[in-house]
Write a protein that holds these residues in place. Structure first.
Motif, PDB file in Angstrom:
ATOM      1  N   CYS A  48       0.839  -1.204   0.000  1.00  0.00           N
ATOM      2  CA  CYS A  48       0.000   0.000   0.000  1.00  0.00           C
ATOM      3  C   CYS A  48       0.872   1.252   0.000  1.00  0.00           C
ATOM      4  O   CYS A  48       1.917   1.301   0.658  1.00  0.00           O
ATOM      5  CB  CYS A  48      -0.913  -0.006   1.231  1.00  0.00           C
ATOM      6  SG  CYS A  48      -2.073   1.371   1.293  1.00  0.00           S
ATOM      7  N   LEU A  49       0.409   2.272  -0.697  1.00  0.00           N
ATOM      8  CA  LEU A  49       1.119   3.545  -0.737  1.00  0.00           C
ATOM      9  C   LEU A  49       0.882   4.384   0.514  1.00  0.00           C
ATOM     10  O   LEU A  49       1.586   5.369   0.731  1.00  0.00           O
ATOM     11  CB  LEU A  49       0.669   4.355  -1.961  1.00  0.00           C
ATOM     12  CG  LEU A  49       0.874   3.730  -3.344  1.00  0.00           C
ATOM     13  CD1 LEU A  49       0.283   4.630  -4.414  1.00  0.00           C
ATOM     14  CD2 LEU A  49       2.353   3.483  -3.598  1.00  0.00           C
ATOM     15  N   HIS A  90      -8.549   3.593  -1.890  1.00  0.00           N
ATOM     16  CA  HIS A  90      -7.192   3.309  -2.366  1.00  0.00           C
ATOM     17  C   HIS A  90      -7.082   2.002  -3.146  1.00  0.00           C
ATOM     18  O   HIS A  90      -5.983   1.500  -3.367  1.00  0.00           O
ATOM     19  CB  HIS A  90      -6.184   3.377  -1.215  1.00  0.00           C
ATOM     20  CG  HIS A  90      -6.341   2.354  -0.132  1.00  0.00           C
ATOM     21  ND1 HIS A  90      -5.257   1.774   0.482  1.00  0.00           N
ATOM     22  CD2 HIS A  90      -7.416   1.818   0.480  1.00  0.00           C
ATOM     23  CE1 HIS A  90      -5.670   0.935   1.428  1.00  0.00           C
ATOM     24  NE2 HIS A  90      -6.979   0.945   1.432  1.00  0.00           N
ATOM     25  N   THR A  93      -4.863   2.174  -6.350  1.00  0.00           N
ATOM     26  CA  THR A  93      -3.433   2.468  -6.222  1.00  0.00           C
ATOM     27  C   THR A  93      -2.669   1.435  -5.406  1.00  0.00           C
ATOM     28  O   THR A  93      -1.435   1.426  -5.442  1.00  0.00           O
ATOM     29  CB  THR A  93      -3.227   3.841  -5.562  1.00  0.00           C
ATOM     30  OG1 THR A  93      -3.841   3.834  -4.257  1.00  0.00           O
ATOM     31  CG2 THR A  93      -3.842   4.949  -6.407  1.00  0.00           C
ATOM     32  N   CYS A  94      -3.379   0.580  -4.679  1.00  0.00           N
ATOM     33  CA  CYS A  94      -2.718  -0.293  -3.713  1.00  0.00           C
ATOM     34  C   CYS A  94      -3.178  -1.739  -3.867  1.00  0.00           C
ATOM     35  O   CYS A  94      -4.270  -2.014  -4.373  1.00  0.00           O
ATOM     36  CB  CYS A  94      -3.012   0.187  -2.291  1.00  0.00           C
ATOM     37  SG  CYS A  94      -2.558   1.923  -2.005  1.00  0.00           S
ATOM     38  N   THR A 101      -1.851  -5.316   4.243  1.00  0.00           N
ATOM     39  CA  THR A 101      -2.467  -4.050   3.864  1.00  0.00           C
ATOM     40  C   THR A 101      -2.891  -3.328   5.147  1.00  0.00           C
ATOM     41  O   THR A 101      -3.219  -3.985   6.143  1.00  0.00           O
ATOM     42  CB  THR A 101      -3.674  -4.284   2.942  1.00  0.00           C
ATOM     43  OG1 THR A 101      -4.108  -3.028   2.395  1.00  0.00           O
ATOM     44  CG2 THR A 101      -4.833  -4.929   3.671  1.00  0.00           C
TER      45      THR A 101
END
Length: 263
Positions: A48-49, A90, A93-94, A101
């Motif tokens: 995850c970002l 998200h 993006t993730c 996570t």
């Protein structure tokens, strides 16, 4: 009504991964509390970002809104909706399928003139005091019941236990986990006080054995939430080698959050 909220990071130079809120509807009747304990990520990454504080802020904010604005929606459904909303923020993006996570333990309570609802997922705690002064702890003890040998490494936990049947569950990316929470409803006149604590605060009882749950609630009433957190910090400092701590601990200091509400 008297409410107190204290949330303190384990280390001053690290962000607090907990979240806490108290919601009081505009009607002036009832209220809710939300406490999340973000799961510290491994150094190997989470797919995850975003940070754990980002996740707990999103999830906690959604839960605060939903528990107040939708009083007829059961708490498990509110948690499911909040997880779905946070995941959608998200998902593009993730890698939300990653076992690490961003995720959190959850304590929810909501009260009205006629009832008190509660939900606990993973190893935070909710203390409930009745009008006679008796104190009970609502716990999800699945993690505590696992053998120590099964928790030897993060890899073992992630592969076979984290958010898996026979293991333990946290609020991560799957809304269906809400159905795994410990939930219940009590008559409003059967509850005088509620206290929600992350495991950084429950150390006073569970790790350092300074008293039982009733003693913990008595300390909160007489000295306040900050006093409990301060006492835990003192115990952590004097027991830096882990000598008194039952079964040891993974962190010298942990984020500690307490929400106290006299109804």
């Amino acid at each position: 009504m008297r409410t107190e909220l204290v949330s303190e990071p384990g280390l001053a130079d690290h962000p607090n991964e907990d979240f806490a809120s108290v919601g009081l509807p505009a009607s002036g009747q009832g209220g809710s509390l939300v406490v999340l304990d973000g799961v510290t990520p491994p150094r190997t990454g989470t797919g995850c970002l975003h940070s754990v504080p980002w996740f707990t802020a999103r999830l906690g904010g959604a839960l605060t809104e939903l528990t107040v604005s939708l009083p007829d929606v059961p708490l498990a459904d509110a948690l499911s909706r909040a997880i779905a909303r946070t995941s959608a923020a998200h998902a593009e993006t993730c890698d939300l399928s990653h076992p690490r996570t961003p995720q959190a333990t959850v304590v929810l309570a909501r009260w009205s003139p006629v009832r008190v609802e509660y939900l606990v997922l993973s190893d935070s705690a909710l203390l409930v005091e009745g009008p006679d002064g008796a104190v009970s702890a609502v716990l999800d003890d699945r993690l505590a019941r696992l053998p120590r040998s099964a928790l030897a490494t993060d890899a073992m936990i992630d592969a076979g236990l984290r958010n898996k049947e026979g293991g333990f569950f946290t609020a991560a990316a799957d809304p269906s986990v809400a159905a795994r929470a410990v939930t219940g409803v009590l008559p409003r006149d059967a509850v005088r006080t509620l206290a929600a604590l992350t495991d950084g605060a429950t150390r006073w009882v569970e790790m350092f054995r300074e008293g039982d749950w009733a003693d913990c609630l008595a300390l909160l009433r007489k000295q306040g939430a900050q006093a409990l957190v301060d006492r835990v910090r003192d115990l952590e400092r004097t027991d830096a080698a882990g000598g008194r701590a039952h079964l040891g601990r993974s962190k010298t200091h942990d984020d500690a959050t307490v929400v106290y509400a006299e109804l």
